[in-house]
Each structure stands twice: as C-alpha cells, then as structure tokens.
Design an enzyme around this catalytic site. Structure first.
Site, PDB file in Angstrom:
ATOM      1  CE  LYS A  22      44.133 -32.701  58.395  1.00  0.00           C
ATOM      2  NZ  LYS A  22      43.635 -33.833  59.192  1.00  0.00           N
ATOM      3  CG  ASN A  23      40.216 -32.033  60.281  1.00  0.00           C
ATOM      4  OD1 ASN A  23      41.042 -32.794  59.769  1.00  0.00           O
ATOM      5  ND2 ASN A  23      40.418 -31.440  61.440  1.00  0.00           N
ATOM      6  CB  CYS A 116      47.536 -40.971  67.095  1.00  0.00           C
ATOM      7  SG  CYS A 116      47.308 -39.252  67.202  1.00  0.00           S
ATOM      8  NE  ARG A 121      43.115 -38.328  67.794  1.00  0.00           N
ATOM      9  CZ  ARG A 121      43.278 -37.642  66.681  1.00  0.00           C
ATOM     10  NH1 ARG A 121      44.480 -37.550  66.151  1.00  0.00           N
ATOM     11  NH2 ARG A 121      42.282 -37.030  66.101  1.00  0.00           N
ATOM     12  CG  ASP A 305      43.421 -29.640  65.155  1.00  0.00           C
ATOM     13  OD1 ASP A 305      43.912 -30.430  65.980  1.00  0.00           O
ATOM     14  OD2 ASP A 305      42.586 -29.998  64.289  1.00  0.00           O
ATOM     15  NE  ARG A 397      48.275 -36.978  58.491  1.00  0.00           N
ATOM     16  CZ  ARG A 397      47.926 -36.778  59.766  1.00  0.00           C
ATOM     17  NH1 ARG A 397      48.818 -36.770  60.706  1.00  0.00           N
ATOM     18  NH2 ARG A 397      46.666 -36.616  60.089  1.00  0.00           N
TER      19      ARG A 397
HETATM   20  C1  UD1 Z   1      38.953 -34.170  65.107  1.00  0.00           C
HETATM   21  C2  UD1 Z   1      39.912 -33.550  64.122  1.00  0.00           C
HETATM   22  C3  UD1 Z   1      41.233 -33.188  64.813  1.00  0.00           C
HETATM   23  C4  UD1 Z   1      40.969 -32.328  66.047  1.00  0.00           C
HETATM   24  C5  UD1 Z   1      39.931 -32.973  66.954  1.00  0.00           C
HETATM   25  C6  UD1 Z   1      39.527 -32.097  68.123  1.00  0.00           C
HETATM   26  C7  UD1 Z   1      39.305 -34.639  62.039  1.00  0.00           C
HETATM   27  C8  UD1 Z   1      39.675 -35.565  60.954  1.00  0.00           C
HETATM   28  N1  UD1 Z   1      40.160 -34.500  63.049  1.00  0.00           N
HETATM   29  O1  UD1 Z   1      39.541 -35.380  65.556  1.00  0.00           O
HETATM   30  O2  UD1 Z   1      42.052 -32.486  63.874  1.00  0.00           O
HETATM   31  O3  UD1 Z   1      42.178 -32.183  66.762  1.00  0.00           O
HETATM   32  O4  UD1 Z   1      38.731 -33.270  66.198  1.00  0.00           O
HETATM   33  O5  UD1 Z   1      39.059 -30.862  67.663  1.00  0.00           O
HETATM   34  O6  UD1 Z   1      38.274 -33.982  61.965  1.00  0.00           O
HETATM   35  N2  UD1 Z   1      37.351 -39.360  72.374  1.00  0.00           N
HETATM   36  C9  UD1 Z   1      36.993 -40.437  73.162  1.00  0.00           C
HETATM   37  N3  UD1 Z   1      36.247 -41.445  72.591  1.00  0.00           N
HETATM   38  C10 UD1 Z   1      35.864 -41.415  71.286  1.00  0.00           C
HETATM   39  C11 UD1 Z   1      36.228 -40.306  70.487  1.00  0.00           C
HETATM   40  C12 UD1 Z   1      36.964 -39.296  71.067  1.00  0.00           C
HETATM   41  O7  UD1 Z   1      37.333 -40.495  74.344  1.00  0.00           O
HETATM   42  O8  UD1 Z   1      35.191 -42.349  70.830  1.00  0.00           O
HETATM   43  C13 UD1 Z   1      38.151 -38.270  72.965  1.00  0.00           C
HETATM   44  C14 UD1 Z   1      39.497 -38.070  72.265  1.00  0.00           C
HETATM   45  O9  UD1 Z   1      40.489 -38.955  72.760  1.00  0.00           O
HETATM   46  C15 UD1 Z   1      39.784 -36.618  72.579  1.00  0.00           C
HETATM   47  C16 UD1 Z   1      38.392 -35.984  72.562  1.00  0.00           C
HETATM   48  O10 UD1 Z   1      37.471 -37.065  72.736  1.00  0.00           O
HETATM   49  O11 UD1 Z   1      40.331 -36.501  73.868  1.00  0.00           O
HETATM   50  C17 UD1 Z   1      38.049 -35.230  71.310  1.00  0.00           C
HETATM   51  O12 UD1 Z   1      38.319 -36.040  70.186  1.00  0.00           O
HETATM   52  P1  UD1 Z   1      37.467 -35.943  68.844  1.00  0.00           P
HETATM   53  O13 UD1 Z   1      36.700 -34.672  68.842  1.00  0.00           O
HETATM   54  O14 UD1 Z   1      36.746 -37.217  68.640  1.00  0.00           O
HETATM   55  O15 UD1 Z   1      38.626 -35.830  67.773  1.00  0.00           O
HETATM   56  P2  UD1 Z   1      38.665 -36.458  66.316  1.00  0.00           P
HETATM   57  O16 UD1 Z   1      37.299 -36.488  65.731  1.00  0.00           O
HETATM   58  O17 UD1 Z   1      39.451 -37.720  66.348  1.00  0.00           O
END
Ligand code: UD1
Length: 418
Positions: A22-23, A116, A121, A305, A397
């Site tokens: 999915k991701n 969320c 996030r 996850d 999802r």
């Molecule tokens: C992706 C995955 C999700 C998984 C996560 C962590 C997808 C669609 N989703 O989510 O299933 O749980 O990686 O492995 O691929 N953060 C910030 N600022 C930002 C972006 C992130 O502070 O601009 C923080 C987030 O709040 C979190 C951490 O960084 O605490 C990691 O998040 P991130 O790796 O970005 O997760 P996603 O890409 O949203």
C-alpha cells in the site's frame, strides 16, 4: 458500516499470498505526475487508500486505466495542480503529490492534512525541504501554496528527523530540479528503495537507495516505464504474527523475509520458527511464545506499523514484555480494546507493559486506526469465543481481502453489516 466476527481458537495452517505494498503503491502513483508519458504499475493492491489516490490523480487530470492486472497512469494532460481538502483529509499520503506537481508544473496547492488518530503528524519537513530546493511556500487557508517560477534548484537538504513521506516528496521533486541534490538522513524504508527504482526506470539519476544519503542529478524530463510494486511488508508481518499467535504454521508467498528482518528476529527470540522459502518464508510456532521487549524505530528497526499487532501476540505470551513507541505520540489506541478482551497492559508514557495472560476472551471491540484494527483481529483469532470488530473500514484501507486470506488458512472469520 461493516463489522468482522472472528471465532477464536483455530490453528492457522497453509499458504497466504501477500499483496503489493500500500505505502509503496501510493508513492509510486504520485510519482507518475513527474512524466507526461504513460507509466504502468503492476501489483497495486485493491485498497481504499489506493482508490483515494486514484481519485486524487484523476482530478488532477491523470488518465488511469486498469487492464490485465496492471494499472496504466498517464499524466500528459494535467488540468489542476490543486489537491483539495475533501480528498486529502481522507488520506494523508495525498501530500505526496506536492513534490512531483511542483517539480514538473512549477506550482502546487495541496490541502494540509489534518490530525490523525495516532498523532499530530506535521508536514513541516516536506515544506522546509522543498523551500531549500528554491520553492516559495505559503501556508494559508488550510492549504500549502507552493511555487517555483524558475523551476527547482538542486541543494543539500539535511533532514533533522527521519521521515518516510518527506524523503519521498523530496526525492521525487529533485529528479527534475536543476543540478545535484543531496538528501541526508533520509528514511531507509524499503518503500523508498522501491520509489527510487521506479524513478530510475523513468530516467531519473539517483544514487544511494537504502543508505542515509541520496544523491540526485536532476534531468530535464522523465519518460514512461513499466514497474511492479514491491510486496507489502506490513501485511507480511501481520500474517506472520497471525501464524505465531495461533500456534500455527503458515507460508507467506510473493514476499521477502528481508523486508521484515526486525520482526522475524523478535519472533524467533520469542520461540517461533521462521524458515526462508523460495517465494517468501514460513512461520510456525508449536507452543505459547515468551514475552520479549520491542522498541519501534525507523527502518531497519522494528516498524511502528507492526507495534499494535505485536502487542496482540505479547498479550498471550509467557511472562512480561515492554513495547516502546518512538515514532508516533498516540499509538496505543488498541490498548483499551485489548484490555476489554482480558489483556493485562499498563501504559507508562510511550511504553506499554504487557503481562501475558493464559487466555483472551472474545468481546465487541472498536477499531480506531488501520494497524490497531489488525491487532484486534489477531487477538480475536486466539480469544475464546466470538470477537466482533466494529468500524472495520480502517482495515479496508490497508488489507486486501483480509477475511478471504485468513479463511484460506483455516480461520473462522466473516464480515457482516453492523
Ligand atoms: C509513513 C507510512 C506510515 C508509517 C510511517 C512511519 C505511508 C503512506 N505511511 O508515514 O504507515 O507509520 O511512515 O514508518 O508511507 N514528522 C514531522 N514532520 C514532517 C513529517 C513527519 O515531524 O514533516 C514526524 C511524524 O509526526 C512522525 C515521524 O516524523 O513522528 C515519522 O513520520 P513519517 O516517517 O513522515 O511518516 P509518514 O511518511 O507520514
């Protein structure tokens, strides 16, 4: 709304085919915005999130056709560079269209994803990184409004924190930026390597996939390609835990053991047997497992996850285990529901102390997010009597044909209207 009823107590045995990721699929679909030529993606899973990304890309003007088990996406004629709130609020990964749209069309307006269930996030790392590539970005009226009138320019971006999504947005944007971009402290999740492999197939010049540094030499344009999406490592891990929690023996096909090394090591430590096979691997467990400690970390660490699913396993292990969540601040929504099934779990800040119990009992439980829902299904597989998981749209999802796959290995599970 649908619900799932599980009658616990069956040892699972047989084979489960694993679907496409999915991701990874979501990022690969967003990447097709980078080229005006058709891109064909095989092995995309049929999931609600993939349907949301399809709807989002279609409203940008991408022509999407499914044929012969593959999906062809053609972003030749883009009619809008705006990703509206209505779609983005349903799926946070929508923010992945920001980098590609900005890189190819020099402008993009993307709704800010809201909060969320598992944490706040933010997307500040995506925004700061794109600004370093020369984008002018304003956040007003709930939208990220980005433009780069003269195109993006290569730069050195050091991420202060590892983010999967921000790495994906930046690597996509950098493929069409002028000159070289160096991204440091990037995410090393296998989905990043999958995205890089697709981008390279489209003509991008990228080095360092799977390491902490990605070097991208911008090119003027990308072309079409055919590509097959990698296996879903979280689905893989969830079914590996299903085999272990029921004391069963299940072969997972069309996947790779190296995608879930960190989980496999913990399963073995807890007493399960994991055997590599030609097209995947087998997990079996003959007796109840022992409790072990786990801390979530960016890849190659233990995935956040799979934390909820692993907790379900630990609720019936012998002894105690401590599960610590370091990625998201609010990822223990499954705890009160597991407790309703008889689990003994105490929360201390970002750690959960789980003391194994002899048996769980079936109950009505509520799914709060995708992986929490999976954890409740796993608990239901081993609980005495019937467990009814409500609000299972979360499961749809992220898990393709979940009931069918579990029934195929002997589970008693059925879907009905709530
Ligand atoms: C992706 C995955 C999700 C998984 C996560 C962590 C997808 C669609 N989703 O989510 O299933 O749980 O990686 O492995 O691929 N953060 C910030 N600022 C930002 C972006 C992130 O502070 O601009 C923080 C987030 O709040 C979190 C951490 O960084 O605490 C990691 O998040 P991130 O790796 O970005 O997760 P996603 O890409 O949203």
């Amino acid at each position: 709304m649908d619900q799932i009823r599980i009658t616990g107590g069956q040892r699972l045995s047989g084979r489960i085919p694993i679907s496409g990721s999915k991701n990874s699929g979501l990022a690969l679909m967003a990447a097709t915005l980078l080229t005006g030529e058709p891109v064909t993606l095989a092995n995309l899973p049929a999931l609600a999130d993939i349907a949301s990304m399809t709807a989002l890309l279609r409203q940008h003007g991408v022509e999407i056709k499914a044929r012969d088990g593959a999906t062809s996406l053609n972003a030749e004629k883009i009619i809008s560079t705006t990703a509206p709130y209505d779609i983005v609020r349903k799926m946070r990964a929508s923010v992945l269209v920001l980098g590609p749209l900005l890189a190819r069309f020099r402008e993009a307006t993307v709704s800010l994803p809201g909060g969320c269930a598992i944490g706040s996030r933010p997307v500040d790392l995506h925004i700061k990184g794109l600004q370093q590539l020369g984008a002018e970005i304003e956040v007003t009226g709930g939208y990220i409004r980005a433009k780069a009138p003269k195109g993006l320019k290569g730069a050195n971006v050091v991420f202060p924190k590892v983010s999967v999504g921000a790495t994906e947005n930046l690597v996509m944007a950098a493929t069409l930026a002028e000159g070289e971009t160096v991204l440091d402290n990037v995410a090393r999740e296998p989905e990043i390597a999958d995205l890089v492999a697709l981008l390279v197939a489209l003509g991008a010049r990228i080095k360092g996939a799977g390491t902490e540094t990605l070097r991208i030499e911008g090119v003027p344009q990308l072309h079409g390609a055919k590509y097959s999406v990698m296996a879903d490592r979280i689905e893989t891990g969830t079914f590996a835990i299903a085999a272990a929690i029921t004391g069963g023996s299940v072969s997972l096909d069309n996947t790779r053991l190296d995608l879930i090394d960190s989980l496999a090591e913990r399963l073995v430590e807890a007493g399960a047997v994991v055997t590599k096979e030609e097209n995947g691997f087998q997990v079996s467990a003959e007796r109840s497992l022992v409790g072990i400690d786990v801390m979530t970390e960016p890849f190659p660490g233990f995935p956040t996850d799979l934390q909820a699913q692993f907790m379900a396993l630990m609720t019936v292990a012998r002894g105690a285990s401590m599960l610590t969540e370091t990625i998201f601040e609010n990822r223990f929504m499954h705890v009160p529901e597991l407790r309703r099934m008889g689990a003994n779990i105490n929360l201390h800040g970002s750690s959960a102390m789980v003391r194994g119990v002899k048996r769980l009992t079936g109950a009505d439980v509520m799914a709060s997010d995708l992986r929490a829902s999976a954890s409740l299904v796993l608990a239901g597989l081993v609980a005495d009597g019937d467990t009814v998981v409500h609000r299972i749209y979360h499961l749809d999802r992220g898990y393709e044909r979940l009931e069918e796959k579990l029934v195929g290995v002997g589970a008693r599970i059925e879907r009905s209207r709530d």
